[in-house]
Design a protein around this motif. Structure first.
Motif: not given
Length: 217
Positions: A180-204
């Protein structure tokens, strides 16, 4: 000044697991992550342009009001530098039916026009479609339990799809990058709660995304 990656983390209008979300951010030992409301970030003229990347984790449903600080930022400032942009989970739902955010996010139907459904505690098999991208570096296919969204697929020109899922309660393409213009953008639909936050692959993936959007990888 710290040599760590400087990250603004924007929150607003949506509850989340504050403690475990913060623990995930603390685990990124090469990053300084500053959680703050969107409005305060927009008004912080002394600091807002000095962050390497901005992680949006808010919901602002309606387009910004005319002559507001937020509207000025979204129309005139965002993307003006190489400062990165990460849109995480519910931040994909921002500013429904507002074309400027479509250009940022790469998805047109963001919970508008009746195309919106969320389902909690879904088993989501995440398939790494682009294994050679810096955001997915070191990550293999994995499974998490997460909230899923049915919104529009990210079909705008310029999207590079990185991760897909076969979960019928989710959009198929759940992670993508764009410019977007000069910015790199990353969009990710995952990430609701600690089931995601604590996942090693999600964190990576989130850590990789911070590095990539900040132009450090």
């Amino acid at each position: 000044m710290s040599k760590k990656i400087q990250v603004a983390v924007l929150v607003e209008n949506h509850e989340y697991d504050i403690v475990n979300f913060q623990k995930m951010l603390y685990s990124f030992i090469d990053c300084d992550c500053y959680v703050q409301p969107v409005d305060l970030f927009i008004r912080d003229e002394a600091n807002k342009n000095h962050y390497d990347t901005v992680l949006w984790y808010n919901i602002n449903w309606d387009p910004p009001e005319q002559d507001s600080h937020l509207r000025k930022y979204m129309e005139s400032e965002i993307g003006g530098t190489r400062q990165g942009i990460i849109l995480l989970h519910h931040a994909l739902l921002n500013f429904q039916k507002w074309a400027p955010y479509t250009e940022v996010s790469g998805v047109r139907l963001r919970g508008a026009d009746g195309l919106f459904k969320y389902t909690q505690n879904e088993t989501v098999n995440e398939h790494i479609l682009e294994t050679g991208h810096p955001v997915t570096s070191g990550v293999s296919d994995f499974t998490i339990v997460d909230e899923t969204y049915i919104i529009g697929e990210p079909e705008e020109p310029g999207n590079e799809i990185l991760i897909t899922t076969d979960n019928a309660a989710s959009i198929k393409n759940i992670a993508w990058t764009r410019q977007f213009k000069n910015s790199r953008v990353f969009c990710y639909a995952s990430g609701h709660d600690n089931n995601a936050y604590a996942n090693e692959s999600f964190r990576k993936i989130i850590h990789n995304a911070i590095m990539w959007t900040a132009n450090k990888s």
